[in-house]
Design a protein around this motif. Structure first.
Motif, PDB file in Angstrom:
ATOM      1  N   CYS A  83       0.835  -1.201   0.000  1.00 16.54           N
ATOM      2  CA  CYS A  83       0.000   0.000   0.000  1.00 16.54           C
ATOM      3  C   CYS A  83       0.873   1.257   0.000  1.00 16.54           C
ATOM      4  O   CYS A  83       1.815   1.354  -0.755  1.00 16.54           O
ATOM      5  N   GLU A  84       0.559   2.208   0.891  1.00 17.68           N
ATOM      6  CA  GLU A  84       1.271   3.481   0.947  1.00 17.68           C
ATOM      7  C   GLU A  84       2.738   3.309   1.344  1.00 17.68           C
ATOM      8  O   GLU A  84       3.562   4.175   1.047  1.00 17.68           O
TER       9      GLU A  84
ATOM     10  N   GLU B 249       0.902  11.772   1.444  1.00 17.39           N
ATOM     11  CA  GLU B 249      -0.521  11.702   1.731  1.00 17.39           C
ATOM     12  C   GLU B 249      -1.037  10.533   0.899  1.00 17.39           C
ATOM     13  O   GLU B 249      -0.251   9.787   0.338  1.00 17.39           O
ATOM     14  N   HIS B 250      -2.347  10.396   0.812  1.00 15.38           N
ATOM     15  CA  HIS B 250      -2.947   9.338   0.024  1.00 15.38           C
ATOM     16  C   HIS B 250      -3.877   9.945  -1.013  1.00 15.38           C
ATOM     17  O   HIS B 250      -4.264  11.100  -0.899  1.00 15.38           O
ATOM     18  N   TYR B 251      -4.285   9.138  -1.942  1.00 17.53           N
ATOM     19  CA  TYR B 251      -5.239   9.635  -2.923  1.00 17.53           C
ATOM     20  C   TYR B 251      -6.598   9.897  -2.291  1.00 17.53           C
ATOM     21  O   TYR B 251      -7.365  10.705  -2.792  1.00 17.53           O
TER      22      TYR B 251
ATOM     23  N   CYS C 197      -2.735   6.056   9.269  1.00 18.36           N
ATOM     24  CA  CYS C 197      -2.682   6.281   7.815  1.00 18.36           C
ATOM     25  C   CYS C 197      -1.297   6.367   7.194  1.00 18.36           C
ATOM     26  O   CYS C 197      -1.177   6.573   5.999  1.00 18.36           O
TER      27      CYS C 197
END
Length: 175
Positions: free
Chosen positions: A2-3, A25-27, A105
């Motif tokens: 993932c990230e 950050e993330h989408y 996150c």
């Protein structure tokens, strides 16, 4: 991963480019930052910006083992001891058992050197856990590297709170 894939790439490829501040950050997850957020780094008020911690009950460890398979957690703790030594293992164990807040996150904006130190602490442990645990058939549970990394990054910044100035920012979830 993932990230963590992007975070690892930033660590190995961008940090060496001598960029002062890097982040992730993330989408679908974004920091909510004031317009002048960069001034925190320019005027030496911050070394890292992390998401506002979440409170979980009864503790970071208790929450993890209640919601996820225990094998990755046990492997993480064993590899903390193997990679970072008995003092870190014992300190992290107390932290995870007695603390109920962690920054979720795997989001971070930090000075490059701080970002690199955090990655140097977390990734060897995550890779060792992945070697021990392998793939979990449940797609949600198989995201364990990211779930563990959230806890490890939180511990890293707690343990180094005397070295690094941390600011917290809220985040938004986009659809």
């Amino acid at each position: 991963m993932c990230e963590l894939t992007a975070m690892y790439w930033i660590w190995k490829n961008v940090i060496c480019a001598k960029i002062d501040v890097v982040g992730l950050e993330h989408y679908r997850r974004r920091f909510i930052l004031p317009k002048n957020w960069k001034n925190a780094f320019v005027f030496d008020k911050a070394d890292a910006i992390l998401p506002v911690p979440l409170f979980v009950n009864p503790s970071i460890m208790g929450n993890y083992v209640d919601r996820h398979e225990r094998k990755p957690w046990n492997s993480m703790m064993a590899n903390l001891k193997e990679i970072h030594g008995a003092d870190i293992y014992e300190d992290a164990g107390r932290f995870f058992e007695n603390t109920g807040c962690y920054s979720p996150c795997n989001m971070m904006i930090a000075r490059s050197d701080v970002f690199a130190k955090a990655c140097e602490f977390v990734f060897p442990v995550i890779f060792a856990v992945m070697k021990d645990v392998g793939t979990i058939n449940d797609s949600y549970q198989n995201r364990y590297p990211g779930f563990l990394a959230e806890r490890l990054f939180t511990y890293f910044f707690f343990r180094n709170s005397d070295k690094y100035r941390i600011c917290f920012a809220d985040k938004s979830f986009l659809n």
